[in-house]
Design an enzyme around this catalytic site. Sequence first.
Site, mmCIF file in Angstrom:
data_model
loop_
_atom_site.group_PDB
_atom_site.id
_atom_site.type_symbol
_atom_site.label_atom_id
_atom_site.label_comp_id
_atom_site.label_asym_id
_atom_site.label_seq_id
_atom_site.Cartn_x
_atom_site.Cartn_y
_atom_site.Cartn_z
ATOM 1 N N ASP A 299 0.873 -1.180 0.000
ATOM 2 C CA ASP A 299 0.000 0.000 0.000
ATOM 3 C C ASP A 299 0.912 1.232 0.000
ATOM 4 O O ASP A 299 1.421 1.614 -1.044
ATOM 5 C CB ASP A 299 -0.904 -0.108 1.228
ATOM 6 C CG ASP A 299 -1.951 0.970 1.321
ATOM 7 O OD1 ASP A 299 -2.433 1.430 0.280
ATOM 8 O OD2 ASP A 299 -2.306 1.359 2.449
ATOM 9 N N LYS B 117 -0.994 -1.480 -4.678
ATOM 10 C CA LYS B 117 -1.708 -0.206 -4.866
ATOM 11 C C LYS B 117 -0.650 0.856 -5.122
ATOM 12 O O LYS B 117 -0.211 1.541 -4.202
ATOM 13 C CB LYS B 117 -2.455 0.174 -3.583
ATOM 14 C CG LYS B 117 -3.716 -0.580 -3.289
ATOM 15 C CD LYS B 117 -4.460 0.144 -2.156
ATOM 16 C CE LYS B 117 -5.117 -0.819 -1.218
ATOM 17 N NZ LYS B 117 -5.684 -0.139 -0.027
ATOM 18 N N ARG C 207 -11.598 -12.438 6.481
ATOM 19 C CA ARG C 207 -10.367 -13.089 6.003
ATOM 20 C C ARG C 207 -10.585 -14.350 5.192
ATOM 21 O O ARG C 207 -9.850 -14.640 4.261
ATOM 22 C CB ARG C 207 -9.477 -13.472 7.191
ATOM 23 C CG ARG C 207 -8.650 -12.349 7.735
ATOM 24 C CD ARG C 207 -7.507 -12.928 8.548
ATOM 25 N NE ARG C 207 -7.069 -12.028 9.594
ATOM 26 C CZ ARG C 207 -6.232 -11.014 9.418
ATOM 27 N NH1 ARG C 207 -5.753 -10.767 8.221
ATOM 28 N NH2 ARG C 207 -5.881 -10.246 10.420
ATOM 29 N N PHE D 48 -10.001 -0.004 -0.464
ATOM 30 C CA PHE D 48 -9.703 -0.926 0.632
ATOM 31 C C PHE D 48 -10.339 -2.274 0.315
ATOM 32 O O PHE D 48 -11.532 -2.373 0.052
ATOM 33 C CB PHE D 48 -10.224 -0.392 1.969
ATOM 34 C CG PHE D 48 -9.653 -1.143 3.124
ATOM 35 C CD1 PHE D 48 -8.371 -0.867 3.593
ATOM 36 C CD2 PHE D 48 -10.372 -2.167 3.735
ATOM 37 C CE1 PHE D 48 -7.822 -1.596 4.643
ATOM 38 C CE2 PHE D 48 -9.820 -2.890 4.789
ATOM 39 C CZ PHE D 48 -8.549 -2.604 5.247
HETATM 40 P P1 5GP Z 1 1.764 -0.451 3.840
HETATM 41 O O1 5GP Z 1 2.812 -0.564 4.891
HETATM 42 O O2 5GP Z 1 2.237 -0.816 2.463
HETATM 43 O O3 5GP Z 1 1.065 0.870 3.874
HETATM 44 O O4 5GP Z 1 0.622 -1.440 4.234
HETATM 45 C C1 5GP Z 1 0.794 -2.781 4.152
HETATM 46 C C2 5GP Z 1 -0.165 -3.492 5.072
HETATM 47 O O5 5GP Z 1 -1.357 -2.718 5.295
HETATM 48 C C3 5GP Z 1 -0.614 -4.769 4.444
HETATM 49 O O6 5GP Z 1 0.222 -5.844 4.800
HETATM 50 C C4 5GP Z 1 -2.026 -4.910 4.988
HETATM 51 O O7 5GP Z 1 -1.989 -5.583 6.219
HETATM 52 C C5 5GP Z 1 -2.515 -3.499 5.201
HETATM 53 N N1 5GP Z 1 -3.339 -3.014 4.079
HETATM 54 C C6 5GP Z 1 -3.019 -2.085 3.168
HETATM 55 N N2 5GP Z 1 -4.008 -1.897 2.278
HETATM 56 C C7 5GP Z 1 -4.986 -2.755 2.636
HETATM 57 C C8 5GP Z 1 -6.271 -3.066 2.082
HETATM 58 O O8 5GP Z 1 -6.758 -2.523 1.081
HETATM 59 N N3 5GP Z 1 -6.975 -4.023 2.738
HETATM 60 C C9 5GP Z 1 -6.523 -4.659 3.850
HETATM 61 N N4 5GP Z 1 -7.308 -5.577 4.408
HETATM 62 N N5 5GP Z 1 -5.296 -4.409 4.378
HETATM 63 C C10 5GP Z 1 -4.551 -3.463 3.772
#
Ligand code: 5GP
Length: 181
Positions: free
Chosen positions: A107, A135, A169, A156
């Site tokens: 993300d 993303k 999940r 999301f």
């Molecule tokens: P980042 O550190 O890249 O911002 O986020 C990574 C983590 O955020 C992922 O491993 C996940 O747990 C959570 N996350 C990010 N986007 C989403 C999403 O659209 N849905 C869900 N369920 N978790 C997300």
Amino acid sequence: MYKMSAKPLIEANEIRKRVATLAREIADVYDYDILLSALTGAYMFTADLSRELAVAQGEKAYQKTIAFIKASSYGNSTTSSGQLQVRGLEKIDIKGKKILMVDDIADTGTTLLGLVNLLKESGAQEVRTCVLLNKQERREVEITADFVGFEIANEFVVGYGLDYAENYRSLPEIWTLQETD
Ligand code: 5GP
Ligand code: MG
């Protein structure tokens, strides 16, 4: 309040097909030692990917090990806290090993970059990353996953291992969660 989209964003059979081609893409170029999976979100993806990797790797699959760490950066919310917490890495012999780091989604990229840096600091010989979902629009730090299942928009998503407050999940498809008023 949140509501699921009327139809899945990605159907179970689409996921199955892509995971199989992704496994071949990985097996073709990366002879890793350890598949390291980030719990909890990546559990379902990891189970399916590891089976497809075994098919794609042939006898090389016998020597591969699989290990899990717990990485958390999100609380019970759909916005990142930006804090990365990693548990369980101390039990895994990382030194000199080639790692395939598997996570559910990139993300902002904070989690993946944090994990890669931590593995390198722990003496990994090589680290390549694999995420089911990417993303790109949301990226805040500089990291490109080496292997990506699907590019998705800034929405999301839940299902296929991904949760919202520990719910959704076990769904076999990926769904979009929409805010309701
Ligand atoms: P980042 O550190 O890249 O911002 O986020 C990574 C983590 O955020 C992922 O491993 C996940 O747990 C959570 N996350 C990010 N986007 C989403 C999403 O659209 N849905 C869900 N369920 N978790 C997300
Ligand atoms: Mg996660």
